[in-house]
Design an enzyme around this catalytic site. Structure first.
Site, short mmCIF file in Angstrom:
data_model
loop_
_atom_site.label_atom_id
_atom_site.label_comp_id
_atom_site.label_asym_id
_atom_site.label_seq_id
_atom_site.Cartn_x
_atom_site.Cartn_y
_atom_site.Cartn_z
N SER A 20 42.41 37.08 32.57
CA SER A 20 42.23 38.25 33.42
C SER A 20 41.76 37.86 34.83
CB SER A 20 41.18 39.17 32.78
OG SER A 20 40.94 40.28 33.60
N ASN A 66 34.04 32.68 42.86
CA ASN A 66 34.61 33.95 43.32
C ASN A 66 33.60 35.07 43.20
OD1 ASN A 66 35.49 36.28 41.36
ND2 ASN A 66 35.71 34.39 40.17
N LEU A 70 35.11 42.95 40.87
CA LEU A 70 35.97 43.86 40.09
C LEU A 70 36.80 44.78 40.97
CD1 LEU A 70 33.84 44.92 36.97
CD2 LEU A 70 35.83 43.41 37.01
N CYS A 126 30.02 42.96 32.51
CA CYS A 126 29.71 43.98 33.51
C CYS A 126 28.24 44.35 33.40
CB CYS A 126 30.55 45.23 33.27
SG CYS A 126 32.28 44.88 33.10
N LYS A 161 35.52 39.82 25.33
CA LYS A 161 35.37 38.70 26.27
C LYS A 161 33.90 38.55 26.66
CE LYS A 161 36.92 36.25 30.15
NZ LYS A 161 37.79 36.53 31.27
N GLY A 238 38.22 28.44 30.23
CA GLY A 238 37.32 27.75 31.16
C GLY A 238 37.82 26.36 31.53
C1 LIG Z 1 39.54 35.19 41.15
C2 LIG Z 1 39.06 35.48 39.75
C3 LIG Z 1 39.02 36.80 39.29
C4 LIG Z 1 38.59 37.07 37.98
N1 LIG Z 1 38.59 38.36 37.52
C5 LIG Z 1 38.27 38.61 36.23
C6 LIG Z 1 38.36 39.93 35.70
O1 LIG Z 1 38.74 40.88 36.37
N2 LIG Z 1 38.00 40.12 34.40
C7 LIG Z 1 37.59 39.09 33.58
O2 LIG Z 1 37.31 39.32 32.40
N3 LIG Z 1 37.53 37.83 34.06
C8 LIG Z 1 37.86 37.57 35.35
N4 LIG Z 1 37.81 36.29 35.82
C9 LIG Z 1 37.37 35.20 34.92
C10 LIG Z 1 38.55 34.47 34.27
O3 LIG Z 1 39.33 35.33 33.48
C11 LIG Z 1 38.04 33.30 33.40
O4 LIG Z 1 37.23 33.80 32.35
C12 LIG Z 1 37.20 32.29 34.18
O5 LIG Z 1 37.70 32.12 35.49
C13 LIG Z 1 37.16 30.93 33.50
O6 LIG Z 1 38.45 30.40 33.31
P1 LIG Z 1 39.13 29.37 34.36
O7 LIG Z 1 38.17 28.23 34.57
O8 LIG Z 1 40.43 28.96 33.70
O9 LIG Z 1 39.35 30.12 35.63
C14 LIG Z 1 38.21 35.98 37.12
C15 LIG Z 1 38.25 34.67 37.61
C16 LIG Z 1 38.67 34.40 38.90
C17 LIG Z 1 38.73 32.96 39.37
#
Ligand SMILES: Cc1cc2nc3c(=O)[nH]c(=O)nc-3n(C[C@H](O)[C@H](O)[C@H](O)COP(=O)(O)O)c2cc1C
Length: 298
Positions: A20, A66, A70, A126, A161, A238
């Site tokens: 997401s 980041n 939301l 949240c 999540k 992650g």
């Molecule tokens: C730019 C950005 C926006 C994100 N927005 C959401 C979100 O709206 N909802 C959510 O559950 N996680 C959000 N995440 C978290 C990611 O889904 C993920 O859990 C987290 O980045 C770890 O995975 P990664 O290291 O592969 O990025 C966001 C991450 C990034 C980098």
């Protein structure tokens, strides 16, 4: 070779999902997602949200911070514009929901339940305003209340999540007791960056959430702890940037993986990871994920 996995009553053609927040309908201009296990949409709220002040993304040597806050167009626009585009992409779609209270999670569930999505990912990172801003996902009672209410309003699969928690046993069992079909973790890790030259924060909202390669060892730790304390399928998230990273999560017992930051670097990363897993299984003569996991010493 068979890479398919089952969550609840749903079969996914392989264990690779896009996480997401890192994917939108515009990503479809750069990649064909039909070969993936599925995609998870950006967390949506009832009302549109502007999000946090810019700059919202800061690149660190080993990941990104980041502070999107939301930002999203709200459920009406999401159902009218974003979701139909994504649903036409020939893969399973899971809608991520974010609420300020139980009622908002319920309303979002009711609306999304009427669509063709495969499931709902309940974003529990949240802030609970009634409890001083503590994330819902850090409080077992809140997790129970939210997931119970979501369950009562949909028969689609529910993925909980979770935020990064070093001891997540109580939270994981709260999710299990309420009829969630799977748990995904981790969300981003609180982080801060300062600019030495200007003396200012690098992120408009001061702090943000760290993701990408820097968090993979922490994610593996949290995922492993969750796997040890639940019978539910666990989805590892992650720092996954290639097939080998994905295989590490599967090796410790994760059922599926989600790719977030990797998609920002390369929109086609999901297909490359599926191909890498296929090539590895082929080379090693492994027929499915269960056989791969039987080889592990975990
Ligand atoms: C730019 C950005 C926006 C994100 N927005 C959401 C979100 O709206 N909802 C959510 O559950 N996680 C959000 N995440 C978290 C990611 O889904 C993920 O859990 C987290 O980045 C770890 O995975 P990664 O290291 O592969 O990025 C966001 C991450 C990034 C980098």
């Amino acid at each position: 070779m068979n890479l398919s996995v089952k969550i609840g009553n749903m079969t996914f053609k392989n264990p690779v999902l896009l996480a997401s927040g890192c994917f939108s309908k515009h990503t479809l201009d750069f990649t064909d997602v039909s070969g993936l296990g599925g995609i998870i949409t950006k967390s949506v709220t009832m009302k549109p949200r502007e999000g946090n002040p810019p700059p919202r993304i800061f690149e660190t040597p080993c990941g990104v911070i980041n502070s999107i806050g939301l930002a999203n167009p709200g459920i009406d626009e999401f159902l009218k514009d974003e979701l139909p585009c994504i649903l036409s992409s020939q893969t399973r779609v899971i809608a991520s929901i974010a609420g300020a209270d139980v009622d908002e999670y319920v309303e979002l569930t009711r609306l999304i339940n009427q669509t063709d999505v495969t499931g709902i990912e309940v974003n529990l990172s949240c802030p609970n305003v009634e409890r001083g801003g503590v994330e819902f996902g850090k409080d077992p009672e809140s997790v129970k209340r939210i997931v119970d209410s979501v369950r009562n309003n949909t028969s689609k699969i529910i993925i909980c999540k979770l935020p990064p928690l070093f001891d997540n046993r109580k939270i994981v069992s709260a999710a299990e007791q309420t009829g969630a079909d799977a748990i995904s973790l981790i969300n981003t890790i609180p982080a801060l960056a300062v600019n030495f030259e200007t003396g200012k924060f690098e992120i408009g909202g001061k702090s943000g959430g760290l993701s990408g390669p820097a968090i993979k060892p922490i994610a593996l730790y949290c995922v492993y702890n969750a796997i040890k304390s639940t019978n539910l399928p666990v989805i590892g998230v992650g720092g996954i940037m290639n097939a080998r990273d994905a295989l590490e999560f599967l090796l410790i017992g994760a059922m599926m993986v989600e790719i977030g930051t990797g998609v920002l670097v390369d929109p086609d990363i999901g297909n490359k990871i599926v191909k890498g897993i296929e090539e590895y299984f082929c080379k090693e003569g492994i027929k499915d994920i269960a056989e791969f996991q039987r080889r592990s010493r975990f």
